[in-house]
Design a protein around this motif. Structure first.
Motif, PDB file in Angstrom:
ATOM      1  N   ASN A 314      64.846  54.201  -8.938  1.00 18.61           N
ATOM      2  CA  ASN A 314      65.819  53.704  -9.924  1.00 18.61           C
ATOM      3  C   ASN A 314      67.238  54.113  -9.522  1.00 18.61           C
ATOM      4  O   ASN A 314      67.471  54.582  -8.400  1.00 18.61           O
ATOM      5  N   HIS A 315      68.146  53.938 -10.459  1.00 15.99           N
ATOM      6  CA  HIS A 315      69.580  54.047 -10.159  1.00 15.99           C
ATOM      7  C   HIS A 315      69.953  55.279  -9.309  1.00 15.99           C
ATOM      8  O   HIS A 315      70.617  55.149  -8.282  1.00 15.99           O
ATOM      9  N   LEU A 316      69.514  56.461  -9.731  1.00 13.51           N
ATOM     10  CA  LEU A 316      69.925  57.669  -8.991  1.00 13.51           C
ATOM     11  C   LEU A 316      69.141  57.861  -7.693  1.00 13.51           C
ATOM     12  O   LEU A 316      69.410  58.794  -6.941  1.00 13.51           O
ATOM     13  N   CYS A 444      69.128  53.241 -17.903  1.00 15.26           N
ATOM     14  CA  CYS A 444      69.574  53.716 -16.605  1.00 15.26           C
ATOM     15  C   CYS A 444      69.269  55.192 -16.360  1.00 15.26           C
ATOM     16  O   CYS A 444      68.486  55.823 -17.056  1.00 15.26           O
ATOM     17  N   ASN A 445      69.954  55.717 -15.359  1.00 17.04           N
ATOM     18  CA  ASN A 445      70.124  57.150 -15.116  1.00 17.04           C
ATOM     19  C   ASN A 445      71.620  57.437 -15.129  1.00 17.04           C
ATOM     20  O   ASN A 445      72.438  56.539 -14.933  1.00 17.04           O
ATOM     21  N   ASN A 446      71.928  58.704 -15.314  1.00 15.24           N
ATOM     22  CA  ASN A 446      73.324  59.127 -15.337  1.00 15.24           C
ATOM     23  C   ASN A 446      73.368  60.539 -14.747  1.00 15.24           C
ATOM     24  O   ASN A 446      72.675  61.423 -15.250  1.00 15.24           O
ATOM     25  N   PRO A 447      74.127  60.746 -13.673  1.00  9.67           N
ATOM     26  CA  PRO A 447      74.075  62.056 -13.004  1.00  9.67           C
ATOM     27  C   PRO A 447      74.538  63.212 -13.884  1.00  9.67           C
ATOM     28  O   PRO A 447      74.362  64.378 -13.509  1.00  9.67           O
ATOM     29  N   LYS A 448      75.133  62.909 -15.050  1.00  5.73           N
ATOM     30  CA  LYS A 448      75.525  63.989 -15.970  1.00  5.73           C
ATOM     31  C   LYS A 448      74.294  64.642 -16.591  1.00  5.73           C
ATOM     32  O   LYS A 448      74.400  65.707 -17.177  1.00  5.73           O
ATOM     33  N   TYR A 449      73.164  63.961 -16.514  1.00  6.80           N
ATOM     34  CA  TYR A 449      71.941  64.468 -17.153  1.00  6.80           C
ATOM     35  C   TYR A 449      70.822  64.542 -16.134  1.00  6.80           C
ATOM     36  O   TYR A 449      70.738  63.695 -15.234  1.00  6.80           O
ATOM     37  N   LYS A 450      69.951  65.533 -16.291  1.00  2.00           N
ATOM     38  CA  LYS A 450      68.878  65.732 -15.314  1.00  2.00           C
ATOM     39  C   LYS A 450      68.085  64.429 -15.162  1.00  2.00           C
ATOM     40  O   LYS A 450      67.534  63.905 -16.144  1.00  2.00           O
ATOM     41  N   HIS A 451      68.047  63.972 -13.928  1.00  2.00           N
ATOM     42  CA  HIS A 451      67.475  62.667 -13.601  1.00  2.00           C
ATOM     43  C   HIS A 451      66.066  62.477 -14.166  1.00  2.00           C
ATOM     44  O   HIS A 451      65.152  63.213 -13.812  1.00  2.00           O
ATOM     45  N   ASP A 452      65.921  61.527 -15.071  1.00  2.00           N
ATOM     46  CA  ASP A 452      64.657  61.079 -15.666  1.00  2.00           C
ATOM     47  C   ASP A 452      64.015  62.096 -16.621  1.00  2.00           C
ATOM     48  O   ASP A 452      62.926  61.834 -17.139  1.00  2.00           O
ATOM     49  N   CYS A 515      66.773  44.648 -16.809  1.00  2.00           N
ATOM     50  CA  CYS A 515      67.617  44.841 -18.006  1.00  2.00           C
ATOM     51  C   CYS A 515      67.900  43.538 -18.734  1.00  2.00           C
ATOM     52  O   CYS A 515      68.028  43.559 -19.953  1.00  2.00           O
ATOM     53  N   VAL A 516      67.972  42.381 -18.064  1.00  2.00           N
ATOM     54  CA  VAL A 516      68.105  41.141 -18.855  1.00  2.00           C
ATOM     55  C   VAL A 516      66.833  40.879 -19.657  1.00  2.00           C
ATOM     56  O   VAL A 516      66.858  40.208 -20.686  1.00  2.00           O
ATOM     57  N   GLU A 547      69.307  57.815 -20.904  1.00  2.00           N
ATOM     58  CA  GLU A 547      70.170  58.204 -19.783  1.00  2.00           C
ATOM     59  C   GLU A 547      71.083  57.057 -19.359  1.00  2.00           C
ATOM     60  O   GLU A 547      71.366  56.883 -18.182  1.00  2.00           O
ATOM     61  N   TRP A 548      71.531  56.281 -20.333  1.00  2.00           N
ATOM     62  CA  TRP A 548      72.315  55.087 -20.014  1.00  2.00           C
ATOM     63  C   TRP A 548      73.639  55.460 -19.346  1.00  2.00           C
ATOM     64  O   TRP A 548      74.141  56.575 -19.506  1.00  2.00           O
ATOM     65  N   TYR A 549      74.211  54.490 -18.618  1.00  2.00           N
ATOM     66  CA  TYR A 549      75.557  54.722 -18.069  1.00  2.00           C
ATOM     67  C   TYR A 549      76.447  53.483 -18.128  1.00  2.00           C
ATOM     68  O   TYR A 549      77.671  53.581 -18.116  1.00  2.00           O
ATOM     69  N   SER A 550      75.863  52.285 -18.190  1.00  2.00           N
ATOM     70  CA  SER A 550      76.652  51.090 -17.844  1.00  2.00           C
ATOM     71  C   SER A 550      77.176  50.336 -19.063  1.00  2.00           C
ATOM     72  O   SER A 550      76.692  50.500 -20.185  1.00  2.00           O
ATOM     73  N   GLU A 551      78.142  49.480 -18.790  1.00  2.00           N
ATOM     74  CA  GLU A 551      78.657  48.577 -19.826  1.00  2.00           C
ATOM     75  C   GLU A 551      77.534  47.690 -20.332  1.00  2.00           C
ATOM     76  O   GLU A 551      77.456  47.363 -21.518  1.00  2.00           O
TER      77      GLU A 551
END
Ligand code: SF4
Ligand code: MSK
Length: 625
Positions: A314-316, A444-452, A515-516, A547-551
Motif C-alpha cells: 500500500n501507500h507507504l 490510506c497510510n500516513n507516515p505520521k502514524y505507525k504504518h497499518d 478508493c473509487v 490512517e488517511w492522508y489525501s484530499e
C-alpha cells in the motif's frame, strides 16, 4: 541521504517494511519517513487551517494578535474555505478518473478504439436500463454510446439530476433537497466551490461547509460511482478469487513490473502485454525466468479484484518496493504516486514510466496512453522492463519472503451471489444480531502514524464485536497482510459473524475494491436502507479511515457523512482552528444529515465508539443492541 537515524521498529507493524527500511538505510536511500522528520514540527497555522493564500493582499495567518486577514476574513471563514478547496481536489481526482473511464466507453462505442471492449455486456444493459436508456432490440454498442452520453452529462450542469440519484433512498433525497445540497453535476459543484472560496464570496463558514457536502456527494454518487460501474463494464465485474499480498510477491528470477496509480485503463493493458507469449519469450532470452506483474495502491486493487494480480504493497510500501532492488520498472497513471519514486528508482536500476499527460514526473520516461494505442504502448513499456533486467545488480537484491494469501473480488454483485441472490441473509443476520453492523474501512497510510497499526487493529476489534468489515483502498493490503481477508479469519471473529461468514464461505473482512469503489459501499448501504424502508442514517453502519492522508480520502469521508454514515477518522483534517467548522463536523452535522465525524487515533477506543453508535442504531430499529 537521511540526516537523523529513524527508529525503524516504531514506523511500521510489518516485517517486510522494517526489513526494507533497514536496507534503505544501508543503501543510503531517503524515504518518506526521513522527509517527514525534516518537515517536523509542522507549521501550526497550516495544521489548524488558519493560513490563507487566496489572494495577494495576504498571505494571512490568524492568531490572537491578528484575528482577521487583511480582507477581514476570520478563522472560521478561512478554515471553511481551505477545507472546501481540499475536498474539491479530492472530488476532482475521483471524478476525472471517472470521466476517463467514460471516454474509454465512448471510444469503444464509436469504434475509435479496438484496444478496449465491453467485457460485461449484462452489466452494460442493466445499468443502461437503470438510468433510463432503452435496450430492447438494440445493438450493444448503440446502447454503450447512449450510456456514455448519459454519464458525460453528470460532469457539467446536469439537465435533470445525476444518473444514479434513483439509488439514494427517498428520505435522503428529500433531506438533501431541503438542505439545498442535492448535487447537480461534478464539475459544477467543484467550480462553484472554487468560486465560493474566492475572496469576497461565501463568507459564512457553515454555508461553505454545506457546499462542501454537496461537492463530495457529487463525487460519491456520480464521479466515483460512474468510475466503478464503467470499469466493471469495460474490464469485468469482480468475482471472488485468490491472490497474494506483501513484498514477497516480487520474484528474484523474473522481470518485475509494478503498476501504480488508480485507473485500470493503463494497468489492464500492461497485464495483457505481460502475458503476451512473445514478451515472455523475450524475457527468457534475456535470462529471466519470466515476467512478474504486481500492483501497488489502488490500481493494484483494481487488478487484484478483477484478475487476481498480486499486491506488493500500500501507500507507504511504494518506495520500499523499489528498495528490494528487484524492480525493473514501475509504470504509473495518476494519484497517490510519490514524486520521490523517481529518486528512489535512480538509486537502483528501476525505471519509472508515466502514462498520463496530467501526471508527468520530472526524471521519468513518458509513454502516453491514449484510447487508440493502449495495447501498443503497453508492449513498449514491458519491452523497456525486459531491457532493464540486464542492468539489475543481483548482489543488491533482497526480497522479503512469504506472501500472504487473500480472497478478493467482492463486488456487490458477487456479494449478492454469495448470499444466494438477495440481501435477505444479511438482513436476517443483522436482525438476529449475528452480524451486528457493517463498517466500511477505507483509505490510506500516513507516515505520521505507525504504518497499518490503526488499519489492522481496528479491523480486528470490529470483527470481534460481530461487525462485518468491508475494506477498500490501502486498508485492503493491511487487512490482507494481517490474514483477515481469507475465510479462515472467521476464527478471529465474534461468534455471530463467525457463524454467518462460515455458512456463506466468505471472510469476515471483505475486499470491495479501490478508493473509487467506495461507491460500491454507498450502493450497498442504499440497498439495505431501501430494503428496510429506512434512511441510510438509520442503519447500524459506519465508515472509518484510520490512517488517511489525501484530499480524496477527505472527500470520501465527507460524502459518507452527508449520505448518513457515521465516520471515524484517525486524525482530523486541518480544521481545528475554527470552532464553528470543528463543532459542525463533530456534532452539528448530526442534526442536519443524521451523521457526523468522530476523531480518535487509538483504534481500540475507535472500535468502542463505533460499537456504541451501532448499538444505538440497532436499539432505535427495535433490535437487540
Ligand atoms: Fe488574506 Fe483575505 Fe487574501 Fe486570504 S483572501 S490571503 S485572508 S486578504
Ligand atoms: S491509493 S487515496 S493512499 S487509499 Fe487509492 Fe491508497 Fe489512499 Fe491513495
Amino acid at each position: 541521504m537521511a540526516e537523523n537515524k529513524l527508529n525503524i521498529d516504531e514506523l511500521s507493524i510489518w516485517d517486510d517494511a522494517k526489513q526494507m527500511l533497514r536496507k534503505a538505510e544501508r543503501d543510503g536511500v531517503e524515504t518518506v519517513w526521513n522527509r517527514l522528520q525534516q518537515q517536523t514540527p509542522h507549521c501550526s497555522f497550516g495544521e489548524s487551517g488558519v493560513c490563507c493564500r487566496n489572494c495577494t493582499m495576504g498571505p494571512c495567518r490568524i492568531s490572537k494578535k491578528a484575528p482577521r486577514g487583511v480582507c477581514g476574513a476570520d478563522a472560521d471563514v478561512i478554515v471553511a474555505r481551505n477545507f472546501g478547496r481540499f475536498i474539491a481536489g479530492g472530488t476532482a481526482g475521483h471524478s476525472d478518473h471517472g470521466r476517463d473511464c467514460v471516454e474509454a466507453l465512448d471510444a469503444v462505442a464509436r469504434g475509435t478504439t479496438t484496444d478496449y471492449s465491453i467485457k460485461d455486456e449484462k452489466k452494460l444493459l442493466r445499468i443502461a436500463e437503470e438510468v433510463g436508456i432503452r435496450t430492447e432490440g438494440r445493438e450493444l454498442l448503440a446502447v454503450a454510446k447512449d450510456l456514455a452520453a448519459e454519464f458525460f452529462e453528470n460532469f457539467g450542469s446536469v439537465k435533470g439530476a445525476l444518473s444514479f440519484i434513483g439509488r439514494v433512498p427517498a428520505k435522503r433525497q428529500k433531506l438533501w433537497a431541503d438542505l439545498g445540497i442535492t448535487p447537480r453535476g461534478v464539475d459544477r459543484e467543484i467550480a462553484e466551490m472554487m468560486h465560493r472560496t474566492h475572496m469576497g464570496c461565501d463568507n459564512d463558514a457553515a454555508n461553505t461547509m454545506l457546499h462542501a457536502a454537496r461537492t463530495c456527494l457529487a463525487d460519491g454518487w456520480a464521479g466515483s460511482m460512474i468510475a466503478t460501474e464503467v470499469s466493471d463494464i469495460l474490464f469485468g465485474t469482480p468475482s471472488p478469487r485468490k491472490a497474494k499480498v506483501n513484498l514477497g510477491v516480487l520474484k528474484e528470477d523474473q522481470v518485475n513490473i509494478l503498476v501504480h496509480g488508480h485507473n485500470p485503463i493503463v494497468s489492464e493493458k500492461i497485464m495483457e502485454a505481460v502475458n503476451d507469449p512473445a514478451m515472455i519469450a523475450l524475457a527468457k532470452e534475456k535470462g529471466a525466468a519470466g515476467i512478474n506483474l504486481a500492483g501497488l495502491c489502488c490500481t493494484g486493487n483494481e487488478l487484484m479484484m478483477r484478475q487476481g494480480i498480486p499486491m506488493a504493497g500500500n501507500h507507504l510500501m511504494t518506495e520500499l518496493a523499489i528498495v528490494t532492488g528487484a524492480v525493473e520498472l514501475i509504470v504509473v497513471d495518476y494519484q497517490c504516486i510519490m514524486p520521490s519514486l523517481v529518486q528512489v528508482g535512480s538509486c537502483y536500476h528501476t525505471k519509472m514510466v508515466t502514462t498520463a499527460d496530467k501526471a508527468r514526473f520530472t526524471g521519468a520516461e513518458h509513454v502516453k496512453f491514449e484510447m487508440h494505442n493502449g495495447t501498443e504502448q503497453a508492449k513498449k513499456v514491458v519491452l523497456m522492463a525486459i531491457e532493464r533486467y540486464a542492468l539489475r545488480d543481483q548482489a543488491r537484491v533482497e526480497i522479503p519472503h512469504d506472501p500472504v494469501d487473500i480472497v478478493t473480488g467482492f463486488s456487490n454483485e458477487a456479494l449478492l451471489q454469495a448470499m444466494g441472490g438477495s440481501l435477505t441473509p444479511l438482513i436476517e443476520a443483522i436482525k438476529a444480531g449475528k452480524v451486528r453492523g457493517v463498517v466500511g474501512m477505507v483509505g490510506c497510510n500516513n507516515p505520521k502514524y505507525k504504518h497499518d497499526y490503526g488499519n489492522v487493529n481496528l479491523a480486528r476489534e470490529l470483527i470481534k464485536k460481530d461487525i462485518l468489515v468491508i475494506v477498500t483502498g490501502c486498508v485492503t493490503t493491511a487487512a490482507g497482510k494481517a490474514g483477515l481477508l481469507v475465510p479462515e479469519a472467521i476464527e478471529q471473529a465474534g461468534p455471530g459473524l463467525r457463524e454467518i461468514c462460515g455458512a456463506l464461505g466468505i471472510p469476515p473482512v471483505i475486499h470491495m475494491g479501490s478508493c473509487v469503489d467506495n461507491a460500491r459501499i454507498l450502493q450497498l448501504c442504499a440497498l439495505l436502507a431501501n430494503e428496510l424502508g429506512v434512511d441510510i442514517s438509520d442503519l447500524p453502519v459506519a465508515a472509518s479511515s484510520p490512517e488517511w492522508y489525501s484530499e480524496k480520502a477527505a472527500a470520501i469521508a465527507t460524502y459518507a457523512v452527508a449520505s448518513g454514515i457515521y465516520t471515524h477518522l484517525g486524525h482530523p483534517p486541518n480544521i481545528t482552528g475554527s470552532k464553528i467548522v470543528t463543532n459542525l463536523a463533530l456534532a452539528g452535522l448530526n442534526d442536519l444529515v443524521g451523521a457526523c465525524f468522530v476523531v480518535e487515533p487509538d483504534p481500540f477506543k475507535a472500535a468502542d465508539l463505533i460499537d456504541e453508535r451501532i448499538k444505538n442504531k440497532r436499539t432505535a430499529l427495535g433490535l437487540t443492541a
